[in-house]
Enzyme design. Structure first.
Site: not given
Ligand code: NAP
Length: 283
Positions: A71, A92, A133
């Site tokens: 992204k 996106n 994230g």
């Molecule tokens: P991302 O950029 O990879 O960010 C992941 C986030 O989760 C970061 O803040 C990360 O913290 C945290 N995290 C991951 N593993 C962790 C752990 N073990 N302990 C603590 N924190 C943890 O991913 P993203 O694109 O933001 O997506 C995040 C979620 O949103 C996913 O589940 C995705 O399916 C969902 N999503 C939903 C929609 C919707 O339309 N509803 C759209 C897109 C995505 P760190 O920075 O410390 O690694």
């Protein structure tokens, strides 16, 4: 669906990509509106991103969704990006406008619309976002555009939380601070608590980003995860009779906004929702 030599091609790029509901949503929408179009998944590794984006022009692909991990890195290969995408720093949705690649971010509008649909007014409210994230950025910008009073960003990597909160303060003149998970108990006025991490997502459904005592302090709880429908985090909200929503409406809204950018029209959300229910993706 009948695909022929005149079919318009759309798709999604990410890595990994197998979990995405977007192909189901968009192909059903095309079929329903009788469009001669098809939407496919492209599993693109980081080192292949540039070639993949050049391929959009070469192959005449009409539009793409972009997901993790591309992204942010995709921006440098596009010809122009929208104001929202610029302020979030993430794209996106790509539209191929006659050979010029335009980048948009529909996560932010999808998030804001979902709040409106559920009658949640965040103006003047204190918000806490868990995660820093890609989605957390869109959520933070959405809250700022809706004029929340304050935004705390809580993240495992505190430097990322700090970076996001500084970005919000600088761009929107709203109080925003980073906060560590261990310090969340000092906050006693949480109007809206949002999980924007991937914690609790299938198959790791027995995990919540915070314990129930933190959730119990919130007046409204939002989980951007939509699979499972009710995460452990949301079940805490239910236990304390706190109003909550999951990420499903945001997903459908962002898809619908991408669809409009590409085709000029919206799909019928109810029809898509019923279709996903029949396929057992939603209850
Ligand atoms: P991302 O950029 O990879 O960010 C992941 C986030 O989760 C970061 O803040 C990360 O913290 C945290 N995290 C991951 N593993 C962790 C752990 N073990 N302990 C603590 N924190 C943890 O991913 P993203 O694109 O933001 O997506 C995040 C979620 O949103 C996913 O589940 C995705 O399916 C969902 N999503 C939903 C929609 C919707 O339309 N509803 C759209 C897109 C995505 P760190 O920075 O410390 O690694």
């Amino acid at each position: 669906m009948y695909i022929n030599s005149k079919s318009d091609i759309y798709g999604i790029i990410g890595h990994p990509i197998g979990h995405s509901l977007s192909p189901l949503i968009h192909n059903y929408a095309f079929e329903n509106l009788d469009f001669n179009s098809v939407y496919v998944s492209f599993d693109v590794k980081e080192e292949d991103l540039k070639d993949a984006i050049m391929g959009i022009k070469a192959l005449g692909i009409k539009g793409l969704n972009v997901t993790v991990p591309h992204k942010e890195s995709v921006i440098k290969y596009l010809d122009c990006i929208s104001d929202e995408a610029k302020i979030i720093g993430a794209v996106n949705t790509i539209k191929n406008n006659g050979g010029s690649l335009e980048g948009y971010n529909t996560d932010v509008t999808g998030f804001m619309e979902s709040l409106k649909e559920h009658g949640v007014d965040v103006t003047g409210k204190n918000a806490v976002i868990l995660g820093a994230g890609g989605v957390a950025k869109a959520v933070a910008v959405g809250l700022a555009l809706l004029r929340a009073k304050s935004i705390y960003v809580c993240n495992r990597s505190l430097d990322k939380a700090k970076e996001l909160s500084i970005h919000i303060e600088n761009n929107f003149n709203i109080k925003s601070r980073e906060i560590a998970y261990n310090d969340l108990n000092v906050l006693d006025d949480i109007d809206i608590l949002i999980n924007a991490t991937s914690l609790g997502m299938t198959p790791n459904t027995n995990i919540s980003p915070v314990q129930e005592d933190v959730v119990a302090k919130a007046k409204f709880v939002y989980d951007i995860i939509y699979n499972p429908e009710k995460t452990l985090f949301l079940s805490y909200a239910e236990k304390y009779c706190i109003k909550y929503i999951n990420g499903f409406d945001m997903l459908i809204n962002q898809a619908n906004n991408s669809f409009k950018i590409w085709t000029g029209v919206n799909f019928d959300k109810k029809i898509i929702l019923n279709f996903l229910k029949k396929k057992d993706f939603v209850k």
